[in-house]
Design an enzyme around this catalytic site. Structure first.
Site, short mmCIF file in Angstrom:
data_model
loop_
_atom_site.label_atom_id
_atom_site.label_comp_id
_atom_site.label_asym_id
_atom_site.label_seq_id
_atom_site.Cartn_x
_atom_site.Cartn_y
_atom_site.Cartn_z
N LYS A 1 3.35 -2.59 5.84
CA LYS A 1 3.34 -2.50 4.37
C LYS A 1 4.71 -2.06 3.84
CE LYS A 1 -0.97 -3.64 3.28
NZ LYS A 1 -1.26 -4.95 2.67
N TYR B 1 0.19 -0.44 10.46
CA TYR B 1 -0.12 -0.81 9.07
C TYR B 1 0.97 -0.26 8.14
CZ TYR B 1 -2.87 -0.98 4.67
OH TYR B 1 -3.32 -1.20 3.38
N SER C 1 0.87 -1.19 0.00
CA SER C 1 0.00 0.00 0.00
C SER C 1 0.89 1.23 0.00
CB SER C 1 -0.85 0.00 1.26
OG SER C 1 -1.39 1.29 1.51
N1 LIG Z 1 -8.74 -0.62 -0.12
C1 LIG Z 1 -7.74 0.21 -0.37
O1 LIG Z 1 -7.94 1.40 -0.68
C2 LIG Z 1 -6.32 -0.28 -0.36
C3 LIG Z 1 -5.27 0.60 -0.71
C4 LIG Z 1 -3.97 0.12 -0.73
C5 LIG Z 1 -3.70 -1.21 -0.40
N2 LIG Z 1 -4.74 -2.02 -0.06
C6 LIG Z 1 -4.43 -3.41 0.26
O2 LIG Z 1 -5.12 -4.21 -0.69
C7 LIG Z 1 -5.50 -5.45 -0.09
C8 LIG Z 1 -6.99 -5.67 -0.25
O3 LIG Z 1 -7.66 -4.56 0.32
P1 LIG Z 1 -9.27 -4.52 0.49
O4 LIG Z 1 -9.62 -3.11 0.77
O5 LIG Z 1 -9.89 -5.24 -0.65
O6 LIG Z 1 -9.41 -5.38 1.84
P2 LIG Z 1 -10.75 -5.76 2.65
O7 LIG Z 1 -10.63 -5.22 4.03
O8 LIG Z 1 -11.94 -5.40 1.86
O9 LIG Z 1 -10.59 -7.35 2.81
C9 LIG Z 1 -10.48 -8.16 1.68
C10 LIG Z 1 -10.70 -9.61 2.08
O10 LIG Z 1 -9.71 -10.06 3.04
C11 LIG Z 1 -10.37 -10.95 3.92
N3 LIG Z 1 -9.62 -11.06 5.17
C12 LIG Z 1 -9.56 -10.16 6.18
N4 LIG Z 1 -8.80 -10.64 7.17
C13 LIG Z 1 -8.36 -11.87 6.79
C14 LIG Z 1 -7.56 -12.86 7.39
N5 LIG Z 1 -7.05 -12.70 8.61
N6 LIG Z 1 -7.30 -13.99 6.70
C15 LIG Z 1 -7.84 -14.18 5.46
N7 LIG Z 1 -8.63 -13.29 4.86
C16 LIG Z 1 -8.89 -12.14 5.51
C17 LIG Z 1 -11.76 -10.35 4.09
O11 LIG Z 1 -12.72 -11.31 4.55
C18 LIG Z 1 -12.07 -9.87 2.69
O12 LIG Z 1 -12.72 -10.86 1.92
C19 LIG Z 1 -5.04 -5.37 1.37
O13 LIG Z 1 -3.77 -5.95 1.51
C20 LIG Z 1 -4.94 -3.88 1.61
O14 LIG Z 1 -4.06 -3.57 2.66
C21 LIG Z 1 -6.04 -1.60 -0.03
#
Ligand SMILES: NC(=O)c1ccc[n+]([C@@H]2O[C@H](COP(=O)([O-])OP(=O)(O)OC[C@H]3O[C@@H](n4cnc5c(N)ncnc54)[C@H](O)[C@@H]3O)[C@@H](O)[C@H]2O)c1
Length: 248
Positions: A160, A156, A142
């Site tokens: 990351k 976090y 991220s």
């Molecule tokens: N959403 C954003 O804006 C953003 C930005 C930069 C990076 N990211 C990264 O992208 C990735 C996906 O983000 P997102 O927003 O889709 O996440 P989210 O919080 O929507 O979760 C996505 C999925 O992960 C599952 N999950 C949560 N904890 C878990 C665990 N302990 N074991 C297995 N599965 C688990 C959830 O059930 C869900 O289906 C993450 O690594 C996040 O840090 C997200």
């Protein structure tokens, strides 16, 4: 790597950005194991993959639990004959307080989810992938892990940032095992939750926001890192409103 008929594990693949990655891999002819804590969403994901004509399965996995991560890999090998691709996508931080106001148990759980889990899963797939002549790991970091400004969740941000350095440090794994470990670094992604947060902003604040990263852009970036055999230990930045670019 030629993608058709490969086997991928996508952690946190049942919803959010991970689901876009799953769909993209399925459309490329990859059999995808969705490894997620969310049972109902996981089963729904498998049904949706099958309706699309693809091959997929769900294994309930909490990536913070070592035994679950071990089982996730064994499951992929038994169900689909092996693992070629691992996308360490599960991540985020909880609704509780952040460091230093969070308890050590709370903030170390965020470190476990975002850094320790990808490290463990990567370690455990190296040998199964080596036996198949190589493979590809993509870590989802991220922009929270980059930069020098204060950040709302230090744990976090630290995890990351660690995931990026973990990836670049492991560039040599390609020579040892044939496994290429790469990393994507997205800015704010247009998931349902993000769209809700944007909708809650004032019109002025919303207008000042650059466009969010489309989940399909993330999926494209993951597929590029998997496919391109020249890429190992590389970090692909997905900024908002600008083309993606490699760092370093
Ligand atoms: N959403 C954003 O804006 C953003 C930005 C930069 C990076 N990211 C990264 O992208 C990735 C996906 O983000 P997102 O927003 O889709 O996440 P989210 O919080 O929507 O979760 C996505 C999925 O992960 C599952 N999950 C949560 N904890 C878990 C665990 N302990 N074991 C297995 N599965 C688990 C959830 O059930 C869900 O289906 C993450 O690594 C996040 O840090 C997200």
């Amino acid at each position: 790597m030629e993608l058709r008929d490969r086997v991928a594990i996508v952690t946190g693949g049942a919803t959010g950005a991970g689901w876009s990655i799953v769909l993209r891999l399925v459309d490329e002819g990859v059999a995808v194991v969705v490894a997620d804590v969310a049972d109902v969403a996981g089963e729904a994901a498998v049904a949706a993959i099958s309706e699309r004509g693809g091959s997929g399965s769900f294994v309930r996995t909490d990536v913070r639990v070592d035994g679950d991560v071990e089982h996730m890999i064994t499951f992929a090998e038994e169900r689909h004959g092996g693992v070629d691709i691992l996308v360490n996508n599960a991540g985020g931080w909880g609704p509780t307080a952040n460091y230093p106001y969070a308890s050590p148990l709370q903030w170390s759980s965020t470190l476990d989810l975002n850094l320790r889990a990808p490290m463990l899963a990567t370690q455990l797939v190296l040998e199964p992938m080596r036996r198949r002549g190589g493979g590809a790991v993509v870590n989802v970091s991220s922009t929270g892990g980059l930069g020098f400004a204060p950040y709302e969740s230090p744990e976090y941000g630290a995890a990351k940032a660690g995931l990026i350095r973990f990836t670049t440090s492991l560039a040599y794994a390609r020579e040892d095992t044939g496994v290429r470990v790469n990393c994507v670094v997205p800015d704010w992604i247009a998931t349902e939750r993000a769209m809700g947060e944007l909708a809650a902003m004032t019109p002025e604040a919303r207008a000042a926001e650059p466009p969010l990263v489309d989940p399909d852009e993330l999926a494209d970036a993951v597929v590029e890192l998997v496919r391109d055999e020249s890429l190992a230990g590389r970090v692909l930045l997905l900024p908002r409103g600008e083309p993606r670019r490699f760092l370093g």
